[in-house]
Write a protein that holds these residues in place. Structure first.
Motif, PDB file in Angstrom:
ATOM      1  N   THR A  67      61.585  73.726  58.218  1.00  0.00           N
ATOM      2  CA  THR A  67      60.177  73.483  57.879  1.00  0.00           C
ATOM      3  C   THR A  67      60.014  72.130  57.203  1.00  0.00           C
ATOM      4  O   THR A  67      59.089  71.362  57.512  1.00  0.00           O
ATOM      5  N   MET A  68      60.933  71.820  56.281  1.00  0.00           N
ATOM      6  CA  MET A  68      60.886  70.538  55.588  1.00  0.00           C
ATOM      7  C   MET A  68      61.093  69.389  56.560  1.00  0.00           C
ATOM      8  O   MET A  68      60.375  68.379  56.508  1.00  0.00           O
ATOM      9  N   MET A  69      62.051  69.518  57.456  1.00  0.00           N
ATOM     10  CA  MET A  69      62.322  68.453  58.424  1.00  0.00           C
ATOM     11  C   MET A  69      61.145  68.266  59.377  1.00  0.00           C
ATOM     12  O   MET A  69      60.790  67.133  59.715  1.00  0.00           O
ATOM     13  N   ALA A  70      60.530  69.369  59.793  1.00  0.00           N
ATOM     14  CA  ALA A  70      59.366  69.282  60.673  1.00  0.00           C
ATOM     15  C   ALA A  70      58.203  68.602  59.948  1.00  0.00           C
ATOM     16  O   ALA A  70      57.501  67.751  60.514  1.00  0.00           O
ATOM     17  N   GLY A  71      58.012  68.965  58.669  1.00  0.00           N
ATOM     18  CA  GLY A  71      56.945  68.348  57.889  1.00  0.00           C
ATOM     19  C   GLY A  71      57.166  66.857  57.709  1.00  0.00           C
ATOM     20  O   GLY A  71      56.217  66.063  57.809  1.00  0.00           O
ATOM     21  N   ALA A  72      58.419  66.458  57.461  1.00  0.00           N
ATOM     22  CA  ALA A  72      58.734  65.035  57.305  1.00  0.00           C
ATOM     23  C   ALA A  72      58.525  64.287  58.616  1.00  0.00           C
ATOM     24  O   ALA A  72      58.035  63.150  58.622  1.00  0.00           O
ATOM     25  N   ALA A  73      58.903  64.911  59.748  1.00  0.00           N
ATOM     26  CA  ALA A  73      58.713  64.269  61.058  1.00  0.00           C
ATOM     27  C   ALA A  73      57.230  64.031  61.338  1.00  0.00           C
ATOM     28  O   ALA A  73      56.834  62.955  61.800  1.00  0.00           O
ATOM     29  N   PHE A 134      63.994  64.967  53.712  1.00  0.00           N
ATOM     30  CA  PHE A 134      62.939  63.955  53.881  1.00  0.00           C
ATOM     31  C   PHE A 134      63.613  62.604  54.169  1.00  0.00           C
ATOM     32  O   PHE A 134      63.204  61.867  55.074  1.00  0.00           O
ATOM     33  N   GLN A 135      64.662  62.303  53.408  1.00  0.00           N
ATOM     34  CA  GLN A 135      65.365  61.040  53.604  1.00  0.00           C
ATOM     35  C   GLN A 135      66.079  60.996  54.959  1.00  0.00           C
ATOM     36  O   GLN A 135      66.113  59.958  55.624  1.00  0.00           O
ATOM     37  N   MET A 136      66.650  62.122  55.371  1.00  0.00           N
ATOM     38  CA  MET A 136      67.317  62.171  56.665  1.00  0.00           C
ATOM     39  C   MET A 136      66.339  61.865  57.792  1.00  0.00           C
ATOM     40  O   MET A 136      66.656  61.118  58.732  1.00  0.00           O
ATOM     41  N   MET A 137      65.137  62.411  57.706  1.00  0.00           N
ATOM     42  CA  MET A 137      64.122  62.138  58.724  1.00  0.00           C
ATOM     43  C   MET A 137      63.644  60.690  58.647  1.00  0.00           C
ATOM     44  O   MET A 137      63.285  60.096  59.667  1.00  0.00           O
ATOM     45  N   LEU A 259      55.693  70.522  47.307  1.00  0.00           N
ATOM     46  CA  LEU A 259      55.975  69.567  46.237  1.00  0.00           C
ATOM     47  C   LEU A 259      56.809  68.395  46.747  1.00  0.00           C
ATOM     48  O   LEU A 259      56.489  67.233  46.480  1.00  0.00           O
ATOM     49  N   ALA A 260      57.869  68.694  47.514  1.00  0.00           N
ATOM     50  CA  ALA A 260      58.746  67.640  48.021  1.00  0.00           C
ATOM     51  C   ALA A 260      58.009  66.716  48.989  1.00  0.00           C
ATOM     52  O   ALA A 260      58.188  65.492  48.955  1.00  0.00           O
ATOM     53  N   LEU A 261      57.164  67.272  49.841  1.00  0.00           N
ATOM     54  CA  LEU A 261      56.430  66.462  50.818  1.00  0.00           C
ATOM     55  C   LEU A 261      55.413  65.549  50.125  1.00  0.00           C
ATOM     56  O   LEU A 261      55.324  64.352  50.423  1.00  0.00           O
ATOM     57  N   VAL A 262      54.662  66.113  49.207  1.00  0.00           N
ATOM     58  CA  VAL A 262      53.609  65.327  48.548  1.00  0.00           C
ATOM     59  C   VAL A 262      54.213  64.308  47.579  1.00  0.00           C
ATOM     60  O   VAL A 262      53.794  63.143  47.549  1.00  0.00           O
ATOM     61  N   PHE A 263      55.222  64.736  46.805  1.00  0.00           N
ATOM     62  CA  PHE A 263      55.835  63.795  45.870  1.00  0.00           C
ATOM     63  C   PHE A 263      56.570  62.696  46.632  1.00  0.00           C
ATOM     64  O   PHE A 263      56.540  61.528  46.234  1.00  0.00           O
ATOM     65  N   GLY A 264      57.218  63.062  47.728  1.00  0.00           N
ATOM     66  CA  GLY A 264      57.885  62.060  48.565  1.00  0.00           C
ATOM     67  C   GLY A 264      56.908  61.030  49.103  1.00  0.00           C
ATOM     68  O   GLY A 264      57.236  59.846  49.248  1.00  0.00           O
ATOM     69  N   ALA A 265      55.684  61.461  49.385  1.00  0.00           N
ATOM     70  CA  ALA A 265      54.661  60.557  49.910  1.00  0.00           C
ATOM     71  C   ALA A 265      54.184  59.551  48.879  1.00  0.00           C
ATOM     72  O   ALA A 265      53.562  58.540  49.224  1.00  0.00           O
ATOM     73  N   ALA A 266      54.468  59.812  47.596  1.00  0.00           N
ATOM     74  CA  ALA A 266      53.978  58.939  46.526  1.00  0.00           C
ATOM     75  C   ALA A 266      54.877  57.741  46.265  1.00  0.00           C
ATOM     76  O   ALA A 266      54.520  56.874  45.478  1.00  0.00           O
ATOM     77  N   PHE A 267      56.029  57.670  46.949  1.00  0.00           N
ATOM     78  CA  PHE A 267      56.974  56.590  46.673  1.00  0.00           C
ATOM     79  C   PHE A 267      56.643  55.322  47.467  1.00  0.00           C
ATOM     80  O   PHE A 267      55.970  55.386  48.500  1.00  0.00           O
ATOM     81  N   PRO A 268      57.104  54.172  46.985  1.00  0.00           N
ATOM     82  CA  PRO A 268      56.786  52.890  47.637  1.00  0.00           C
ATOM     83  C   PRO A 268      57.478  52.736  48.988  1.00  0.00           C
ATOM     84  O   PRO A 268      58.241  53.608  49.418  1.00  0.00           O
ATOM     85  N   SER A 269      57.208  51.636  49.649  1.00  0.00           N
ATOM     86  CA  SER A 269      57.786  51.365  50.965  1.00  0.00           C
ATOM     87  C   SER A 269      59.312  51.332  50.889  1.00  0.00           C
ATOM     88  O   SER A 269      59.896  50.934  49.877  1.00  0.00           O
ATOM     89  N   ALA A 270      59.947  51.724  51.988  1.00  0.00           N
ATOM     90  CA  ALA A 270      61.404  51.819  52.024  1.00  0.00           C
ATOM     91  C   ALA A 270      62.057  50.450  52.001  1.00  0.00           C
ATOM     92  O   ALA A 270      61.641  49.528  52.721  1.00  0.00           O
TER      93      ALA A 270
END
Length: 314
Positions: A67-73, A134-137, A259-270
């Motif tokens: 589910t997490m990987m699908a959400g990140a994709a 999230f990072q793997m995706m 939480l992981a999806l939304v918080f991950g979205a708050a980080f700066p560009s890679a």
């Protein structure tokens, strides 16, 4: 809430130490040539491996991971499209040879340098466990379709072997090994896990020092003159986490994945966008400036996101 605030402040104080150390010459820009590889190839893989192996496996874990990987994709696909619309249709950058770089700056997040250690310190091992995927995706995205996006408007081909090779990083290897050990229930001796854990524990300190050094060496006067970059960076840091929250908050998935999806979205560009841009013959300096600018903005937005999300999901 008090613990969350304390952890956030502590993390950004370390970043400030890196910034100050750079300004007084203790940690010059050259230091990142050594700290960054140490972070990517040694401490971060140890942190990932240690925390995955230490996780308590319950029923439905495989489903949660998928589910997490699908959400990140979906996240990367969606914001690549939003980034394209913003850069091409709104800011009219279609004829700019670096249009693809702008799109990648908008669509990516700094899960490696910042996401993993900050998530671990602020929200704990379970949230960081899902942030790993999230990072793997992210790696699959940047070295897969991300190459084509970077070359937007060009007909440049990339060897498939090189793309696959770049996706196999120490972090992904550590994650896969950790998952195998976690699923099979193998118990590793303390003689191995103790040093792995100690090495992994310094990831947060090194990553924040690296970010502080990067901010210390950035020319923000020059960056302010690029209106397109300023506009895109501000929109990215405000729009992406808000839209992600609105999309996932109502979904029938666990709170920790939300939480992981939304918080991950708050980080700066890679950070990886810059070396990819250099490799593909684009303006890598522009990409580095975008990373620096979004990182500066994140000093405000990440603590805000952490406090809001902790009130909603914890």
């Amino acid at each position: 809430m008090g613990v969350i605030i304390t952890n956030i402040v502590a993390i950004f104080i370390i970043m400030g130490v890196g910034f100050a150390a750079n300004k007084v010459g203790l940690l010059p820009e050259k230091a990142n040539d050594y700290l960054s590889p140490l972070l990517i190839k040694v401490t971060s893989p140890c942190m990932i491996f240690n925390n995955i192996v230490s996780m308590d496996t319950g029923e439905g874990m495989v489903k949660e991971v998928l589910t997490m990987m699908a959400g990140a994709a979906v996240f990367f696909g969606l914001f690549a499209l939003v980034g394209w619309f913003l850069c091409v249709k709104v800011m009219k950058l279609e004829n700019d040879k670096n249009c693809g770089v702008y799109i990648m700056l908008f669509a990516t997040v700094n899960n490696g340098f910042m996401g993993l250690p900050i998530t671990l310190e602020v929200f704990g091992e379970e949230a960081m466990f899902f942030m790993v995927f999230f990072q793997m995706m992210l790696l699959i995205f940047v070295f897969g379709p991300g190459i084509a996006i970077t070359n937007y408007g060009d007909r440049k081909e990339r060897q498939k072997g090189a793309v696959i090779k770049n996706m196999i990083s120490p972090n992904t290897v550590a994650a896969f090994l950790g998952i195998i050990i976690m699923v099979t229930g193998i118990t590793l001796p303390e003689l191995i896990m103790k040093p792995v854990g100690l090495i992994g524990d310094i990831t947060t300190v090194i990553s924040m020092l690296v970010i502080g050094i990067q901010l210390g060496t950035s020319n923000f006067r020059k960056i302010r003159g690029n209106r397109a970059l300023m506009t895109e960076s501000i929109l990215k840091m405000l729009l992406v986490p808000v839209v992600t929250f609105l999309l996932v908050n109502w979904l029938p998935i666990s709170k920790v994945i939300k939480l992981a999806l939304v918080f991950g979205a708050a980080f700066p560009s890679a950070v990886i966008v810059s070396p990819i841009a250099f490799t593909e013959g684009k303006d890598g300096t522009l990409a580095a400036e975008g990373v620096a600018l979004t990182t500066l903005i994140s000093v405000i937005t990440i603590p805000a996101a952490a406090l809001i999300l902790s009130a909603i999901y914890l």
